[in-house]
Design an enzyme around this catalytic site. Sequence first.
Site, PDB file in Angstrom:
ATOM      1  N   GLU A 244     -27.216   2.045  31.811  1.00 28.88           N
ATOM      2  CA  GLU A 244     -27.338   1.095  32.919  1.00 28.88           C
ATOM      3  C   GLU A 244     -28.690   1.235  33.606  1.00 28.88           C
ATOM      4  O   GLU A 244     -29.346   0.248  33.940  1.00 28.88           O
ATOM      5  CB  GLU A 244     -26.245   1.357  33.965  1.00 28.88           C
ATOM      6  CG  GLU A 244     -24.839   1.204  33.454  1.00 28.88           C
ATOM      7  CD  GLU A 244     -24.280   2.501  32.882  1.00 28.88           C
ATOM      8  OE1 GLU A 244     -25.010   3.254  32.211  1.00 28.88           O
ATOM      9  OE2 GLU A 244     -23.077   2.737  33.099  1.00 28.88           O
TER      10      GLU A 244
ATOM     11  N   GLU B 154     -30.940  10.541  25.709  1.00 31.08           N
ATOM     12  CA  GLU B 154     -30.755  11.941  26.100  1.00 31.08           C
ATOM     13  C   GLU B 154     -31.988  12.774  25.770  1.00 31.08           C
ATOM     14  O   GLU B 154     -32.928  12.298  25.127  1.00 31.08           O
ATOM     15  CB  GLU B 154     -29.499  12.491  25.407  1.00 31.08           C
ATOM     16  CG  GLU B 154     -28.248  11.737  25.839  1.00 31.08           C
ATOM     17  CD  GLU B 154     -26.971  12.298  25.256  1.00 31.08           C
ATOM     18  OE1 GLU B 154     -27.037  13.151  24.342  1.00 31.08           O
ATOM     19  OE2 GLU B 154     -25.900  11.887  25.737  1.00 31.08           O
TER      20      GLU B 154
ATOM     21  N   CYS C 127     -29.005   7.199  31.687  1.00 33.00           N
ATOM     22  CA  CYS C 127     -27.858   6.365  31.307  1.00 33.00           C
ATOM     23  C   CYS C 127     -28.319   4.973  30.874  1.00 33.00           C
ATOM     24  O   CYS C 127     -29.398   4.498  31.275  1.00 33.00           O
ATOM     25  CB  CYS C 127     -26.915   6.210  32.489  1.00 33.00           C
ATOM     26  SG  CYS C 127     -26.000   7.685  32.925  1.00 33.00           S
TER      27      CYS C 127
ATOM     28  N   ASN D  43     -28.261   4.728  26.474  1.00 34.84           N
ATOM     29  CA  ASN D  43     -28.537   6.070  26.993  1.00 34.84           C
ATOM     30  C   ASN D  43     -29.577   6.753  26.108  1.00 34.84           C
ATOM     31  O   ASN D  43     -29.614   6.550  24.887  1.00 34.84           O
ATOM     32  CB  ASN D  43     -27.266   6.905  27.175  1.00 34.84           C
ATOM     33  CG  ASN D  43     -26.372   6.979  25.958  1.00 34.84           C
ATOM     34  OD1 ASN D  43     -26.354   6.089  25.120  1.00 34.84           O
ATOM     35  ND2 ASN D  43     -25.614   8.053  25.850  1.00 34.84           N
TER      36      ASN D  43
ATOM     37  N   CYS E 194     -21.435   5.697  35.923  1.00 37.82           N
ATOM     38  CA  CYS E 194     -21.350   6.952  36.680  1.00 37.82           C
ATOM     39  C   CYS E 194     -21.794   6.712  38.117  1.00 37.82           C
ATOM     40  O   CYS E 194     -22.370   5.673  38.452  1.00 37.82           O
ATOM     41  CB  CYS E 194     -22.197   8.033  36.006  1.00 37.82           C
ATOM     42  SG  CYS E 194     -23.968   7.858  36.295  1.00 37.82           S
TER      43      CYS E 194
ATOM     44  N   CYS F   4     -25.506   5.859  38.657  1.00 33.11           N
ATOM     45  CA  CYS F   4     -25.850   4.476  38.299  1.00 33.11           C
ATOM     46  C   CYS F   4     -25.338   3.492  39.348  1.00 33.11           C
ATOM     47  O   CYS F   4     -25.998   2.503  39.654  1.00 33.11           O
ATOM     48  CB  CYS F   4     -25.285   4.124  36.922  1.00 33.11           C
ATOM     49  SG  CYS F   4     -26.210   4.914  35.588  1.00 33.11           S
TER      50      CYS F   4
HETATM   51  N1  THU Z   1     -23.583   7.548  30.084  1.00 35.12           N
HETATM   52  C1  THU Z   1     -24.166   6.329  30.253  1.00 35.12           C
HETATM   53  O1  THU Z   1     -25.170   5.993  29.639  1.00 35.12           O
HETATM   54  N2  THU Z   1     -23.575   5.486  31.137  1.00 35.12           N
HETATM   55  C2  THU Z   1     -22.430   5.740  31.810  1.00 35.12           C
HETATM   56  O2  THU Z   1     -21.986   4.927  32.590  1.00 35.12           O
HETATM   57  C3  THU Z   1     -21.708   6.991  31.587  1.00 35.12           C
HETATM   58  C4  THU Z   1     -22.435   8.022  30.801  1.00 35.12           C
HETATM   59  C5  THU Z   1     -24.188   8.458  29.114  1.00 35.12           C
HETATM   60  C6  THU Z   1     -24.842   9.674  29.692  1.00 35.12           C
HETATM   61  C7  THU Z   1     -24.814  10.604  28.502  1.00 35.12           C
HETATM   62  O3  THU Z   1     -25.935  10.318  27.685  1.00 35.12           O
HETATM   63  C8  THU Z   1     -23.557  10.215  27.759  1.00 35.12           C
HETATM   64  O4  THU Z   1     -23.195   8.937  28.236  1.00 35.12           O
HETATM   65  C9  THU Z   1     -22.409  11.174  27.939  1.00 35.12           C
HETATM   66  O5  THU Z   1     -22.170  11.404  29.279  1.00 35.12           O
END
Ligand code: THU
Length: 133
Positions: A55, A44, A53, A42, A91, A94
């Site tokens: 994925e 941000e 994310c 991820n 999520c 994704c």
């Molecule tokens: N996140 C992912 O990278 N993948 C997921 O399947 C769930 C959430 C990340 C998004 C954000 O940067 C952090 O996790 C918290 O939500």
Amino acid sequence: MNDDKLMEIALQARENAWCPYSRFAVGAALLTADGTVFTGCNVENAAYPLGNCAERTAFFKAVSEGHRQFRAIAICGAPEGETPVKSCPPCGACRQVLAELCDDDFRIILADGVHTLGELLPLAFRLKDAHRA
Ligand code: THU
């Protein structure tokens, strides 16, 4: 490439997570049909909605390198600094991105075991299915 090895690669990729806002680090390892593995974490942003994310990072890397067929993805996530133990399911956004280029039998490897895309996103919206015959 077995599932444990793919998860090991996802754990390594998680080390690169940029998550100063949520402090939740996620890693992914995407296996293509020809055996290539693309990793993702991820990433941000101070403008929160721009974060990506793990994925989708892996998936976009693979597609942008010309890959179109996928077998499996391993995903791991946990608070930064902790070892992932609990399952980190993808999520909804994704899941929809995976459905764009993966069939329902695409395998999603999580800490609690192996799932399929069809199981995690039943009745997925795909334009090829939605078009009139
Ligand atoms: N996140 C992912 O990278 N993948 C997921 O399947 C769930 C959430 C990340 C998004 C954000 O940067 C952090 O996790 C918290 O939500």
